[in-house]
Design a protein around this motif. Structure first.
Motif, PDB file in Angstrom:
ATOM      1  N   MET A  72       0.607  -0.664   0.086  1.00 44.09           N
ATOM      2  CA  MET A  72       0.161   0.403  -0.197  1.00 44.09           C
ATOM      3  C   MET A  72       0.517   0.860  -0.436  1.00 44.09           C
ATOM      4  SD  MET A  72      -3.341  -0.523  -0.317  1.00 44.09           S
ATOM      5  CE  MET A  72      -2.636  -2.174  -1.269  1.00 44.09           C
ATOM      6  N   PHE A  73       1.713   1.567   0.516  1.00 44.42           N
ATOM      7  CA  PHE A  73       2.743   2.421   1.321  1.00 44.42           C
ATOM      8  C   PHE A  73       3.592   2.977  -0.514  1.00 44.42           C
ATOM      9  CE2 PHE A  73       7.069   3.753   1.164  1.00 44.42           C
ATOM     10  CZ  PHE A  73       6.961   4.424   1.735  1.00 44.42           C
ATOM     11  N   LEU A  74       3.562   1.725  -1.179  1.00 44.88           N
ATOM     12  CA  LEU A  74       4.310   1.271  -2.462  1.00 44.88           C
ATOM     13  C   LEU A  74       3.250   1.874  -3.938  1.00 44.88           C
ATOM     14  CD1 LEU A  74       6.596   0.449  -4.196  1.00 44.88           C
ATOM     15  CD2 LEU A  74       5.984  -1.813  -4.813  1.00 44.88           C
ATOM     16  N   MET A  75       2.334   2.094  -3.192  1.00 44.76           N
ATOM     17  CA  MET A  75       1.138   2.431  -4.294  1.00 44.76           C
ATOM     18  C   MET A  75       0.855   3.534  -4.760  1.00 44.76           C
ATOM     19  SD  MET A  75      -0.056  -0.018  -6.173  1.00 44.76           S
ATOM     20  CE  MET A  75      -0.350  -0.547  -7.600  1.00 44.76           C
ATOM     21  N   CYS A  76       0.806   4.036  -3.200  1.00 43.10           N
ATOM     22  CA  CYS A  76       0.458   5.541  -3.226  1.00 43.10           C
ATOM     23  C   CYS A  76       1.496   6.904  -4.235  1.00 43.10           C
ATOM     24  CB  CYS A  76       0.446   6.186  -1.741  1.00 43.10           C
ATOM     25  SG  CYS A  76      -0.793   4.830  -0.288  1.00 43.10           S
ATOM     26  N   GLY A  77       2.415   6.034  -3.832  1.00 40.49           N
ATOM     27  CA  GLY A  77       3.986   6.693  -4.476  1.00 40.49           C
ATOM     28  C   GLY A  77       3.841   6.356  -6.240  1.00 40.49           C
ATOM     29  N   LEU A  78       3.727   5.220  -6.217  1.00 42.50           N
ATOM     30  CA  LEU A  78       4.216   4.579  -7.519  1.00 42.50           C
ATOM     31  C   LEU A  78       2.804   4.809  -8.720  1.00 42.50           C
ATOM     32  CD1 LEU A  78       5.693   2.798  -9.071  1.00 42.50           C
ATOM     33  CD2 LEU A  78       4.426   0.617  -8.820  1.00 42.50           C
ATOM     34  N   LEU A  79       1.374   4.863  -7.566  1.00 49.93           N
ATOM     35  CA  LEU A  79       0.502   5.564  -9.639  1.00 49.93           C
ATOM     36  C   LEU A  79       1.307   7.113  -9.781  1.00 49.93           C
ATOM     37  CD1 LEU A  79      -2.763   3.489  -7.881  1.00 49.93           C
ATOM     38  CD2 LEU A  79      -1.210   2.919  -9.690  1.00 49.93           C
ATOM     39  N   PRO A  80       0.678   7.848  -8.615  1.00 50.08           N
ATOM     40  CA  PRO A  80       1.460   9.198  -9.124  1.00 50.08           C
ATOM     41  C   PRO A  80       2.629   9.402 -10.177  1.00 50.08           C
ATOM     42  CG  PRO A  80       1.420   9.282  -7.218  1.00 50.08           C
ATOM     43  CD  PRO A  80       0.749   7.527  -7.214  1.00 50.08           C
ATOM     44  N   TYR A  81       4.139   7.889  -9.863  1.00 50.58           N
ATOM     45  CA  TYR A  81       4.828   8.516 -10.522  1.00 50.58           C
ATOM     46  C   TYR A  81       4.604   7.586 -11.778  1.00 50.58           C
ATOM     47  CZ  TYR A  81       8.872   6.774 -13.158  1.00 50.58           C
ATOM     48  OH  TYR A  81      10.639   6.656 -13.979  1.00 50.58           O
ATOM     49  N   THR A  82       3.727   6.763 -11.488  1.00 50.30           N
ATOM     50  CA  THR A  82       3.392   5.461 -13.416  1.00 50.30           C
ATOM     51  C   THR A  82       2.466   7.430 -14.511  1.00 50.30           C
ATOM     52  OG1 THR A  82       2.900   4.506 -12.194  1.00 50.30           O
ATOM     53  CG2 THR A  82       2.619   4.096 -14.211  1.00 50.30           C
ATOM     54  N   PHE A  83       1.953   7.898 -13.552  1.00 47.12           N
ATOM     55  CA  PHE A  83       1.297   8.792 -13.815  1.00 47.12           C
ATOM     56  C   PHE A  83       1.693  10.096 -15.200  1.00 47.12           C
ATOM     57  CE2 PHE A  83      -1.016  12.983 -13.861  1.00 47.12           C
ATOM     58  CZ  PHE A  83      -1.422  13.484 -15.159  1.00 47.12           C
ATOM     59  N   LEU A  84       2.980  10.561 -14.207  1.00 48.19           N
ATOM     60  CA  LEU A  84       4.372  11.133 -14.545  1.00 48.19           C
ATOM     61  C   LEU A  84       4.756  10.916 -16.078  1.00 48.19           C
ATOM     62  CD1 LEU A  84       5.931  13.293 -13.809  1.00 48.19           C
ATOM     63  CD2 LEU A  84       7.441  12.386 -12.510  1.00 48.19           C
ATOM     64  N   ALA A  85       5.154   9.389 -15.418  1.00 44.14           N
ATOM     65  CA  ALA A  85       6.401   8.802 -17.154  1.00 44.14           C
ATOM     66  C   ALA A  85       5.370   8.719 -18.715  1.00 44.14           C
ATOM     67  CB  ALA A  85       6.581   7.115 -16.242  1.00 44.14           C
ATOM     68  N   ASN A  86       4.170   8.131 -17.284  1.00 42.06           N
ATOM     69  CA  ASN A  86       3.290   7.823 -18.913  1.00 42.06           C
ATOM     70  C   ASN A  86       2.934   8.844 -19.025  1.00 42.06           C
ATOM     71  OD1 ASN A  86       3.324   5.194 -18.748  1.00 42.06           O
ATOM     72  ND2 ASN A  86       1.522   5.619 -17.363  1.00 42.06           N
ATOM     73  N   GLY A  87       2.271  10.827 -19.100  1.00 39.97           N
ATOM     74  CA  GLY A  87       2.317  11.574 -19.857  1.00 39.97           C
ATOM     75  C   GLY A  87       2.911  11.876 -19.761  1.00 39.97           C
ATOM     76  N   LEU A  88       4.233  11.918 -19.743  1.00 39.66           N
ATOM     77  CA  LEU A  88       4.981  12.581 -20.289  1.00 39.66           C
ATOM     78  C   LEU A  88       6.052  11.884 -21.583  1.00 39.66           C
ATOM     79  CD1 LEU A  88       8.067  13.612 -17.815  1.00 39.66           C
ATOM     80  CD2 LEU A  88       6.536  14.970 -19.413  1.00 39.66           C
ATOM     81  N   ASN A  89       5.928  10.360 -21.586  1.00 41.32           N
ATOM     82  CA  ASN A  89       6.282   9.734 -22.394  1.00 41.32           C
ATOM     83  C   ASN A  89       5.107  10.046 -23.777  1.00 41.32           C
ATOM     84  OD1 ASN A  89       8.821   8.529 -22.568  1.00 41.32           O
ATOM     85  ND2 ASN A  89       7.778   6.589 -20.636  1.00 41.32           N
ATOM     86  N   ALA A  90       3.844   9.848 -23.551  1.00 40.76           N
ATOM     87  CA  ALA A  90       2.381   9.735 -24.852  1.00 40.76           C
ATOM     88  C   ALA A  90       2.885  11.474 -25.508  1.00 40.76           C
ATOM     89  CB  ALA A  90       1.404   9.639 -23.902  1.00 40.76           C
ATOM     90  N   GLY A  91       2.919  12.186 -23.816  1.00 39.91           N
ATOM     91  CA  GLY A  91       2.691  14.019 -24.295  1.00 39.91           C
ATOM     92  C   GLY A  91       3.752  14.628 -25.097  1.00 39.91           C
ATOM     93  N   MET A  92       5.251  13.682 -25.050  1.00 36.09           N
ATOM     94  CA  MET A  92       6.637  13.817 -25.926  1.00 36.09           C
ATOM     95  C   MET A  92       6.167  13.777 -27.412  1.00 36.09           C
ATOM     96  SD  MET A  92       9.875  12.992 -24.933  1.00 36.09           S
ATOM     97  CE  MET A  92      11.454  13.512 -25.388  1.00 36.09           C
ATOM     98  N   THR A  93       5.549  12.177 -27.277  1.00 31.83           N
ATOM     99  CA  THR A  93       5.311  12.448 -28.749  1.00 31.83           C
ATOM    100  C   THR A  93       3.931  12.645 -29.534  1.00 31.83           C
ATOM    101  OG1 THR A  93       5.092  10.032 -27.780  1.00 31.83           O
ATOM    102  CG2 THR A  93       6.656  10.162 -28.058  1.00 31.83           C
ATOM    103  N   SER A  94       3.174  13.135 -28.636  1.00 42.33           N
ATOM    104  CA  SER A  94       2.036  13.271 -29.760  1.00 42.33           C
ATOM    105  C   SER A  94       1.641  13.897 -30.741  1.00 42.33           C
ATOM    106  CB  SER A  94       1.135  14.453 -28.474  1.00 42.33           C
ATOM    107  OG  SER A  94       1.847  15.318 -27.710  1.00 42.33           O
ATOM    108  N   LEU A  95       2.980  15.004 -30.949  1.00 44.65           N
ATOM    109  CA  LEU A  95       3.265  15.430 -31.757  1.00 44.65           C
ATOM    110  C   LEU A  95       3.365  15.110 -33.671  1.00 44.65           C
ATOM    111  CD1 LEU A  95       4.686  19.284 -30.479  1.00 44.65           C
ATOM    112  CD2 LEU A  95       1.919  18.434 -31.686  1.00 44.65           C
ATOM    113  N   ILE A  96       4.977  14.629 -32.838  1.00 42.77           N
ATOM    114  CA  ILE A  96       5.691  13.737 -34.271  1.00 42.77           C
ATOM    115  C   ILE A  96       4.425  12.473 -34.391  1.00 42.77           C
ATOM    116  CG2 ILE A  96       6.828  12.115 -33.697  1.00 42.77           C
ATOM    117  CD1 ILE A  96       8.440  13.440 -31.853  1.00 42.77           C
ATOM    118  N   GLY A  97       3.171  11.400 -33.430  1.00 44.31           N
ATOM    119  CA  GLY A  97       2.807  10.837 -34.310  1.00 44.31           C
ATOM    120  C   GLY A  97       1.753  11.500 -34.470  1.00 44.31           C
TER     121      GLY A  97
END
Lengths: 271, 397
Positions: A72-97
């Motif tokens: 539970m401790f992990l999830m409270c930190g991992l989920l926000p991190y995953t959002f950050l990572a996915n958002g940046l990765n996908a957002g970055m390629t959104s124009l190229i794609g």
């Protein structure tokens, strides 16, 4: 101002593009939407096994919740991190794609980046909802703290969107930024108290001094701590933390937007 | 003019031609700087105004900047200097179905594409049946567009774009899509929009389109406005230049400069044998070419070809198929094609002449667009368009 008004007038487009991202993300897979659950679940299993069982990382004890559970401790930190990572990765390629769209139709280009981030925001919200249910199973009733978490989600979305805007514009000119981002995200994951508690760092460098100050300047650290305060400890995050996050998020969003508007001029030609 | 809805004011647009393009940070750092490139101006101080409710053409050679201008009007490209102003709702038909997502169904894509073009959900709900009906895709609307044929794809794209109901419509020669039935529907739809007072800006190579559809035109050459004015006049000026270019190219081409036989002059004669460039439908005319053979040429075949200004061949008779034979020509002479009743309709036509050998495999001399002539209305009287009269007889029973 004019851009803002224009973006506001294209709300429908924003919604449609977000839906497109969501639909296309899972349309081709047999498991469909289950993937959005399966991915964080797998990560959780790996980290919980490696860090919680093999390395015996001691999670904080919930104060005042009394909860002590590494997953539970992990999830409270991992989920926000995953959002950050996915958002940046996908957002970055959104124009190229979406090059063909950018070259053939006019609309405020920020919408593409925003919609991509928004599609991951939807996944994030669903994951948070599931987390809240599981927490309830462990005795953490998070309902009173939901408004705090929603505030954090809003701030983090601004933060992610700001960086994604700058990255999306820059990635058109420098295509290898994607690899660089992968590295940065990996460093970022371990530079914040996600798979370990802050106490571990404080044990090494002490509770005061420039090292811990530097550590705490990392917005992700503050975000993770704040999410954890609300969902794991069941308490209000320190107000100076919240103030810091508000400041950082607004600043990052404005700076990212400014960078994007500087890079935007020759987008259609350079793509 | 204060009623201009589209205005370009001193527009300059610069492109970069990369010699070495650094598309990566790595390369940029290794070479200590951004790419090496040349700049070139695709548009140089282009200004024009399109009055409300008119149809406006951008014409010019490939690379003249006309598509760049259209993209600048569509706000896809940003001018380096100058301003572009478009009043009212604009829809651009630059590429049909841009933004379609292959995995999504036709229905989902209609809503998505409509939103991209600026339609609200409610407007789309209202027009959905029209859009699908116009594209003729009722049966396939719920299957993914990746299963569509390319024709179905563009049909749906056009249908969405045209149903945006824009005040200003920008078109980049995409009307040539789909089968003829669909093309006809597209043209009708554009004509409807035109009739209902919408402003249309079109980029085209077809001078036929310019003449028949457009009110005004701008001719761009190397990014500069060469001429602006009434559509027919600009089209004529443009075609005149094209003709000069072709003749210069032919004059510079050694293979056409000399052979045994050379065509020296082409004339159109009226019924009294006087040279003219203006005849009426139904007139008796004679096309005449003068040749000059330096050496004897055996079994030559002479041909005339009549084309419309945008290159459509109307007819191309030759002496061989007409079974008019001559064993040998030498020195100077003429070849006549006598037409007792010229059934061409109103418009401009070009005459191309050629002399070949007996098997039509070797050309002694070919002269493209050697003569331009006008046809004015006569008898049979037809004004509905087209290029030729069938001279039929009606009977209503």
């Amino acid at each position: 101002m004019q851009t803002l008004r224009e973006i506001a007038s294209r709300r429908e487009l924003f919604v449609n593009l977000t839906l497109r991202e969501l639909r296309s993300k899972y349309k081709r897979s047999v498991l469909g939407w289950a993937w959005s659950m399966l991915n964080p679940l797998t990560t959780l299993l790996i980290y919980a096994t490696v860090f919680g069982i093999f390395l015996r990382v001691e999670p904080d004890v919930g104060d005042p919740s009394g909860l002590k559970n590494f997953a539970m401790f992990l999830m409270c930190g991992l989920l926000p991190y995953t959002f950050l990572a996915n958002g940046l990765n996908a957002g970055m390629t959104s124009l190229i794609g979406n090059a063909n769209l950018v070259q053939k139709v006019y609309f405020p280009r920020e919408i593409l980046v925003g919609a991509t981030v928004a599609s991951w925001l939807v996944s994030f919200l669903i994951e948070l909802g599931v987390l809240a249910l599981v927490l309830a199973f462990f005795g953490n009733i998070v309902v009173p703290w939901v408004p705090v978490v929603l505030l954090l989600v809003v701030l983090q979305t601004m933060f992610v969107t700001g960086i994604a805007l700058a990255l999306a514009g820059a990635a058109v000119y420098f295509r290898d930024l994607q690899h660089l981002l992968g590295l940065v995200l990996q460093v970022w994951l371990y530079s914040a108290p996600i798979v370990y508690p802050v106490a571990l760092v404080e044990g090494e460098v002490g509770t005061s001094g420039w090292k811990i100050t530097l550590y705490n300047l990392n917005p992700l650290t503050r975000f993770v701590e704040a999410y954890r305060d609300a969902f794991y400890h069941l308490r209000l995050p320190p107000l100076d933390d919240l103030a810091y996050l508000v400041g950082v998020s607004v600043a990052v969003l404005l700076a990212g937007w400014w960078a994007f508007s500087r890079l935007e001029g020759r987008l259609a030609e350079e793509l | 003019m204060s009623d201009a809805v589209v205005r370009a004011d001193g527009v300059w647009k610069r492109f970069r031609l990369y010699h070495e393009r650094n598309q990566s940070l790595k390369a940029t750092i290794m070479r200590r700087g951004r790419a090496r490139y040349e700049e070139f101006w695709a548009l140089k101080d282009v200004s024009f105004e399109v009055p409300a409710g008119s149809t406006f053409a951008l014409i010019g050679h490939n690379g003249s900047g006309k598509s760049t201008m259209l993209k600048t009007l569509a706000r896809i490209l940003r001018p380096d200097k100058g301003t572009v102003e478009v009043k009212g709702k604009m829809s651009a038909l630059l590429e049909l179905g841009a933004g379609f997502h292959p995995e999504l169904s036709g229905r989902e894509n209609v809503y998505l594409n409509g939103a991209i073009l600026g339609l609200s959900k409610r407007e789309l709900d209202r027009r959905f049946d029209d859009i699908v009906g116009f594209a003729g895709l009722e049966r396939f609307i719920d299957s993914p567009v990746k299963n569509y044929s390319s024709g179905m794809y563009v049909r749906l794209g056009f249908s969405v774009a045209i149903n945006v109901d824009p005040d200003v419509l920008l078109i980049d020669e995409v009307l040539a899509v789909g089968d003829e039935e669909f093309q006809r529907k597209c043209l009708e739809r554009v004509a409807d929009l035109r009739a209902s007072g919408r402003t249309i800006v079109v980029v085209t190579h077809s001078m036929q389109t310019v003449r028949s559809l457009c009110d005004r035109a701008v001719w761009l050459e190397n990014g500069v406005v060469r001429e602006e004015g009434e559509a027919g006049e600009v089209a004529d000026a443009y075609l005149g230049q094209v003709q000069v270019d072709i003749q210069q190219a032919e004059a510079a081409d050694p293979s056409s400069r000399w052979s045994q036989l050379r065509i020296t002059q082409v004339e159109l004669l009226d019924s009294r044998g006087r040279p003219t460039t203006r005849v009426a439908t139904g007139d008796a005319v004679t096309f005449r070419m003068h040749y000059e053979a330096a050496e004897p040429v055996r079994n030559p075949v002479f041909s005339f070809a009549i084309t419309t200004p945008d290159g459509m061949l109307v007819t191309g008779p030759n002496t061989k198929e007409a079974e008019v034979f001559v064993d040998k020509v030498e020195g100077e002479g003429t070849v006549d094609l006598h037409v007792p009743r010229l059934l061409l309709l109103l418009g401009n036509y070009d005459v191309t002449v050629e002399c070949t050998n007996d098997s039509v495999t070797h050309s002694y001399h070919r002269w493209s667009r050697a003569l331009r002539f006008d046809v004015v209305p006569g008898v049979p009287h037809e004004t509905y368009g087209g290029v030729v009269s069938l001279d039929g007889r009606f009977s209503i029973n």
